[in-house]
Design a protein around this motif. Structure first.
Motif, mmCIF file in Angstrom:
data_model
loop_
_atom_site.group_PDB
_atom_site.id
_atom_site.type_symbol
_atom_site.label_atom_id
_atom_site.label_comp_id
_atom_site.label_asym_id
_atom_site.label_seq_id
_atom_site.Cartn_x
_atom_site.Cartn_y
_atom_site.Cartn_z
ATOM 1 N N LEU A 16 0.836 -0.910 0.166
ATOM 2 C CA LEU A 16 -0.205 -0.164 0.262
ATOM 3 C C LEU A 16 1.186 1.308 0.546
ATOM 4 C CD1 LEU A 16 -2.745 1.683 0.188
ATOM 5 C CD2 LEU A 16 -2.794 1.409 2.677
ATOM 6 N N LEU A 17 2.067 1.971 0.722
ATOM 7 C CA LEU A 17 2.692 2.338 0.579
ATOM 8 C C LEU A 17 3.564 2.297 -0.490
ATOM 9 C CD1 LEU A 17 4.366 1.915 4.251
ATOM 10 C CD2 LEU A 17 3.107 3.691 3.925
ATOM 11 N N ASN A 18 3.939 1.987 -1.247
ATOM 12 C CA ASN A 18 4.097 2.051 -2.961
ATOM 13 C C ASN A 18 3.526 1.906 -3.900
ATOM 14 O OD1 ASN A 18 6.852 1.001 -2.112
ATOM 15 N ND2 ASN A 18 6.609 -0.774 -2.125
ATOM 16 N N GLU A 19 2.073 2.191 -3.593
ATOM 17 C CA GLU A 19 0.737 2.708 -4.280
ATOM 18 C C GLU A 19 1.184 3.966 -4.594
ATOM 19 O OE1 GLU A 19 -2.970 2.478 -6.321
ATOM 20 O OE2 GLU A 19 -1.745 0.572 -5.195
ATOM 21 N N ALA A 20 1.034 4.411 -5.935
ATOM 22 C CA ALA A 20 1.178 6.372 -6.619
ATOM 23 C C ALA A 20 0.216 6.893 -5.641
ATOM 24 C CB ALA A 20 0.365 5.571 -7.837
ATOM 25 N N SER A 21 -0.635 6.417 -5.328
ATOM 26 C CA SER A 21 -1.890 7.369 -5.079
ATOM 27 C C SER A 21 -3.153 6.827 -3.939
ATOM 28 C CB SER A 21 -2.693 9.088 -6.136
ATOM 29 O OG SER A 21 -3.076 8.327 -6.705
ATOM 30 N N VAL A 22 -3.073 7.346 -2.680
ATOM 31 C CA VAL A 22 -4.655 7.097 -1.852
ATOM 32 C C VAL A 22 -5.299 8.320 -1.966
ATOM 33 C CG1 VAL A 22 -5.485 6.663 -0.154
ATOM 34 C CG2 VAL A 22 -3.037 5.642 0.045
ATOM 35 N N PRO A 23 -6.409 7.495 -2.571
ATOM 36 C CA PRO A 23 -7.956 8.358 -2.579
ATOM 37 C C PRO A 23 -8.273 9.837 -1.816
ATOM 38 C CG PRO A 23 -8.838 7.312 -3.326
ATOM 39 C CD PRO A 23 -7.141 6.867 -2.822
ATOM 40 N N GLU A 24 -8.488 10.863 -1.587
ATOM 41 C CA GLU A 24 -8.990 11.533 -0.637
ATOM 42 C C GLU A 24 -10.341 11.284 0.217
ATOM 43 O OE1 GLU A 24 -10.569 16.160 -0.473
ATOM 44 O OE2 GLU A 24 -9.565 15.567 -2.655
ATOM 45 N N PHE A 25 -10.975 10.396 -0.832
ATOM 46 C CA PHE A 25 -12.581 10.703 -0.620
ATOM 47 C C PHE A 25 -12.137 7.889 0.575
ATOM 48 C CE2 PHE A 25 -13.748 13.993 -2.235
ATOM 49 C CZ PHE A 25 -13.884 14.228 -0.823
ATOM 50 N N GLY A 26 -12.522 7.578 0.950
ATOM 51 C CA GLY A 26 -12.522 6.073 1.356
ATOM 52 C C GLY A 26 -11.549 5.410 2.674
ATOM 53 N N CYS A 27 -11.850 4.677 3.071
ATOM 54 C CA CYS A 27 -11.162 4.054 4.349
ATOM 55 C C CYS A 27 -10.703 2.944 4.027
ATOM 56 C CB CYS A 27 -12.500 3.595 4.569
ATOM 57 S SG CYS A 27 -12.717 3.079 6.596
ATOM 58 N N LEU A 28 -9.656 2.988 5.460
ATOM 59 C CA LEU A 28 -8.591 1.978 5.095
ATOM 60 C C LEU A 28 -8.845 0.636 6.130
ATOM 61 C CD1 LEU A 28 -5.680 3.449 6.007
ATOM 62 C CD2 LEU A 28 -6.122 3.101 3.611
ATOM 63 N N VAL A 29 -8.760 -0.129 5.843
ATOM 64 C CA VAL A 29 -9.088 -1.331 6.767
ATOM 65 C C VAL A 29 -8.016 -2.007 6.640
ATOM 66 C CG1 VAL A 29 -11.087 -3.253 7.066
ATOM 67 C CG2 VAL A 29 -11.845 -1.493 6.539
ATOM 68 N N VAL A 30 -7.219 -2.422 7.860
ATOM 69 C CA VAL A 30 -6.145 -2.565 8.054
ATOM 70 C C VAL A 30 -5.938 -3.552 8.858
ATOM 71 C CG1 VAL A 30 -4.747 -1.095 7.302
ATOM 72 C CG2 VAL A 30 -4.949 -1.168 9.377
ATOM 73 N N ASP A 31 -6.021 -5.124 9.436
ATOM 74 C CA ASP A 31 -5.348 -5.841 10.078
ATOM 75 C C ASP A 31 -4.043 -5.732 10.490
ATOM 76 O OD1 ASP A 31 -4.821 -7.972 11.837
ATOM 77 O OD2 ASP A 31 -4.055 -9.148 10.323
ATOM 78 N N TYR A 32 -3.856 -6.000 12.430
ATOM 79 C CA TYR A 32 -2.912 -5.272 13.415
ATOM 80 C C TYR A 32 -2.165 -6.301 13.392
ATOM 81 C CZ TYR A 32 0.011 -4.432 17.411
ATOM 82 O OH TYR A 32 0.665 -3.879 18.139
ATOM 83 N N HIS A 33 -2.219 -7.087 13.291
ATOM 84 C CA HIS A 33 -0.826 -8.288 12.703
ATOM 85 C C HIS A 33 -0.292 -8.890 11.767
ATOM 86 C CE1 HIS A 33 -0.469 -9.176 17.539
ATOM 87 N NE2 HIS A 33 -2.075 -9.233 17.485
ATOM 88 N N MET A 34 0.383 -8.117 11.699
ATOM 89 C CA MET A 34 1.454 -8.506 10.144
ATOM 90 C C MET A 34 2.667 -8.635 10.457
ATOM 91 S SD MET A 34 -1.382 -6.328 7.124
ATOM 92 C CE MET A 34 -1.134 -4.676 7.806
ATOM 93 N N PRO A 35 3.122 -9.088 9.752
ATOM 94 C CA PRO A 35 5.125 -9.163 8.897
ATOM 95 C C PRO A 35 5.229 -8.049 9.103
ATOM 96 C CG PRO A 35 4.176 -11.414 7.711
ATOM 97 C CD PRO A 35 2.376 -9.759 7.952
ATOM 98 N N ALA A 36 6.916 -7.471 9.415
ATOM 99 C CA ALA A 36 7.319 -6.790 8.214
ATOM 100 C C ALA A 36 6.927 -4.434 10.168
ATOM 101 C CB ALA A 36 7.411 -6.642 7.303
ATOM 102 N N MET A 37 5.395 -5.009 9.225
ATOM 103 C CA MET A 37 4.628 -3.706 10.143
ATOM 104 C C MET A 37 3.900 -3.921 10.265
ATOM 105 S SD MET A 37 3.715 -0.234 7.151
ATOM 106 C CE MET A 37 5.379 -0.296 7.081
ATOM 107 N N ASN A 38 3.049 -3.763 11.458
ATOM 108 C CA ASN A 38 1.350 -3.447 11.279
ATOM 109 C C ASN A 38 0.498 -2.726 11.213
ATOM 110 O OD1 ASN A 38 0.631 -2.184 14.396
ATOM 111 N ND2 ASN A 38 2.636 -3.257 15.732
ATOM 112 N N GLY A 39 -0.369 -2.589 11.939
ATOM 113 C CA GLY A 39 -1.379 -1.874 11.016
ATOM 114 C C GLY A 39 -1.428 -0.886 11.476
ATOM 115 N N LEU A 40 -1.262 -0.951 13.124
ATOM 116 C CA LEU A 40 -0.610 1.202 13.634
ATOM 117 C C LEU A 40 -0.152 1.808 13.185
ATOM 118 C CD1 LEU A 40 -1.848 0.541 17.170
ATOM 119 C CD2 LEU A 40 -3.190 1.412 15.230
ATOM 120 N N GLU A 41 1.631 1.297 12.660
ATOM 121 C CA GLU A 41 2.812 1.075 12.219
ATOM 122 C C GLU A 41 2.175 2.066 11.424
ATOM 123 O OE1 GLU A 41 6.173 -1.326 14.195
ATOM 124 O OE2 GLU A 41 4.643 -1.600 12.685
#
Length: 132
Positions: A46-71
């Motif tokens: 997601l961080l490598n995505e070219a752009s994140v639109p101005e409208f919408g929502c993130l739904v992220v898991d907390y427990h992930m390898p390398a970077m957790n959802g809050l990070e």
């Protein structure tokens, strides 16, 4: 004067979860509710995505390898991405809830995704639109 919330068709829900089954389940759920969905298996994608639109929502898991959802949410905020974020986790302990609250992220337990997540996303988008 505030503008009305943008139409759902213009809303993108970004789902980030390393568990393919959960990721696909959340994708189908949100698509069935009329949202466009972009799904990622980890935060770096997601961080490598070219752009994140101005409208919408993130739904992220907390427990992930390398970077957790809050990070991930913190990294996006550092880049100026202000769309609302919802953290999904199977273990919403006090530490996770406190850290999420500190950066204005709602926590939803995975066992409540089907019944609760769509309304949380709608409400988060509507609130964000009113503040924008």
């Amino acid at each position: 004067m505030s503008q009305p919330p943008p139409e759902l068709a213009k809303q993108v829900v970004f789902v980030v979860d390393d568990d393919e089954g959960v990721r696909n389940s959340v994708r189908r759920l949100m698509e069935s509710e009329g949202f466009e969905v972009c799904a990622f298996s980890d935060g770096r994608d997601l961080l490598n995505e070219a752009s994140v639109p101005e409208f919408g929502c993130l739904v992220v898991d907390y427990h992930m390898p390398a970077m957790n959802g809050l990070e991930l949410v913190s990294a996006l905020r550092g880049r100026g991405v202000s769309i609302p974020a919802i953290l999904i986790t199977g273990d919403p302990n006090k530490y996770v809830r406190d850290r999420a609250a500190a950066i204005a992220v709602l926590v939803v337990e995975k066992m409540h995704l089907g019944s609760y997540l769509p309304s949380c996303v709608r409400e988060a988008i509507a609130k964000h639109a009113l503040l924008s």
